[in-house]
Design a protein around this motif. Sequence first.
Motif, short mmCIF file in Angstrom:
data_model
loop_
_atom_site.label_atom_id
_atom_site.label_comp_id
_atom_site.label_asym_id
_atom_site.label_seq_id
_atom_site.Cartn_x
_atom_site.Cartn_y
_atom_site.Cartn_z
N ALA A 17 0.83 -1.21 0.00
CA ALA A 17 0.00 0.00 0.00
C ALA A 17 0.86 1.25 0.00
N GLU A 18 1.91 1.28 0.82
CA GLU A 18 2.80 2.44 0.86
C GLU A 18 3.38 2.74 -0.51
N ARG A 19 3.86 1.70 -1.19
CA ARG A 19 4.47 1.88 -2.51
C ARG A 19 3.46 2.34 -3.55
N LEU A 20 2.29 1.71 -3.54
CA LEU A 20 1.27 2.08 -4.52
C LEU A 20 0.77 3.51 -4.30
N LEU A 21 0.53 3.86 -3.04
CA LEU A 21 0.01 5.20 -2.73
C LEU A 21 1.05 6.30 -2.98
N ALA A 22 2.32 5.94 -2.95
CA ALA A 22 3.38 6.92 -3.21
C ALA A 22 3.52 7.24 -4.70
N ASP A 23 2.97 6.40 -5.55
CA ASP A 23 3.08 6.59 -6.99
C ASP A 23 1.89 7.43 -7.48
N PRO A 24 2.14 8.63 -7.99
CA PRO A 24 1.04 9.49 -8.43
C PRO A 24 0.26 8.92 -9.62
N GLY A 25 0.82 7.96 -10.30
CA GLY A 25 0.14 7.35 -11.45
C GLY A 25 -0.85 6.26 -11.06
N MET A 26 -0.92 5.95 -9.77
CA MET A 26 -1.80 4.88 -9.30
C MET A 26 -3.04 5.45 -8.64
N GLN A 27 -4.19 4.93 -9.00
CA GLN A 27 -5.44 5.24 -8.31
C GLN A 27 -5.79 4.00 -7.51
N VAL A 28 -5.55 4.05 -6.20
CA VAL A 28 -5.67 2.87 -5.34
C VAL A 28 -6.97 2.91 -4.56
N THR A 29 -7.71 1.82 -4.62
CA THR A 29 -8.88 1.61 -3.78
C THR A 29 -8.57 0.40 -2.92
N VAL A 30 -8.81 0.53 -1.61
CA VAL A 30 -8.53 -0.56 -0.67
C VAL A 30 -9.84 -1.24 -0.30
N LEU A 31 -9.86 -2.57 -0.41
CA LEU A 31 -11.00 -3.37 -0.01
C LEU A 31 -10.55 -4.26 1.14
N GLY A 32 -11.32 -4.26 2.23
CA GLY A 32 -10.96 -5.09 3.38
C GLY A 32 -12.03 -5.10 4.45
N ARG A 33 -11.72 -5.78 5.55
CA ARG A 33 -12.67 -5.94 6.65
C ARG A 33 -12.67 -4.77 7.62
N ARG A 34 -11.61 -4.01 7.65
CA ARG A 34 -11.47 -2.96 8.66
C ARG A 34 -12.06 -1.63 8.22
N ASP A 35 -12.28 -0.78 9.22
CA ASP A 35 -12.85 0.55 8.95
C ASP A 35 -11.96 1.40 8.07
N SER A 36 -10.67 1.12 8.04
CA SER A 36 -9.74 1.91 7.24
C SER A 36 -9.88 1.65 5.74
N ALA A 37 -10.59 0.60 5.36
CA ALA A 37 -10.77 0.26 3.94
C ALA A 37 -11.74 1.22 3.27
N ASP A 38 -11.50 1.47 1.99
CA ASP A 38 -12.44 2.27 1.21
C ASP A 38 -13.75 1.51 1.01
N ILE A 39 -13.64 0.20 0.83
CA ILE A 39 -14.79 -0.68 0.65
C ILE A 39 -14.69 -1.78 1.70
N ARG A 40 -15.72 -1.93 2.53
CA ARG A 40 -15.72 -2.97 3.56
C ARG A 40 -16.25 -4.27 2.94
N PHE A 41 -15.43 -5.33 3.02
CA PHE A 41 -15.82 -6.62 2.46
C PHE A 41 -14.95 -7.69 3.10
N ASP A 42 -15.56 -8.79 3.51
CA ASP A 42 -14.84 -9.92 4.10
C ASP A 42 -14.74 -11.02 3.06
N LEU A 43 -13.52 -11.25 2.57
CA LEU A 43 -13.31 -12.26 1.52
C LEU A 43 -13.64 -13.67 1.98
N THR A 44 -13.57 -13.95 3.29
CA THR A 44 -13.84 -15.30 3.77
C THR A 44 -15.33 -15.58 3.88
#
Length: 110
Positions: A17-44
């Motif tokens: 995440a650090e590397r991707l977010l540091a690159d201005p050419g990347m539009q990063v969306t985070v999907l995960g279980r925690r509140d810090s995610a842009d999209i809340r989703f549990d893969l399990t």
Amino acid sequence: MRVLLLGADGFIGRRVAERLLADPGMQVTVLGRRDSADIRFDLTAGSPGALARFLDAVAPQVVVNCAGATYGTSRLLIQANTLAVATVCEAIRRSREPARLVHIGSAAEY
């Protein structure tokens, strides 16, 4: 490039995440279980169809999967490292614009 990052709060995922977010050419969306995610989703627990709808909304060119478990019961390891990956693969297959998958795994998968 539009990237959907899974598992951004984990040991490896934080560094990716650090590397991707540091690159201005990347539009990063985070999907995960925690509140810090842009999209809340549990893969399990989530279905491939529900995840495919998120993929269609985000339209990533690449999905980077850093999600998984390295310890726990056999059942938990299978859910997090096998079934969750199958959910991701099936969701990408079902999505309107299939993305490339970069899967980062660990020895716990074996």
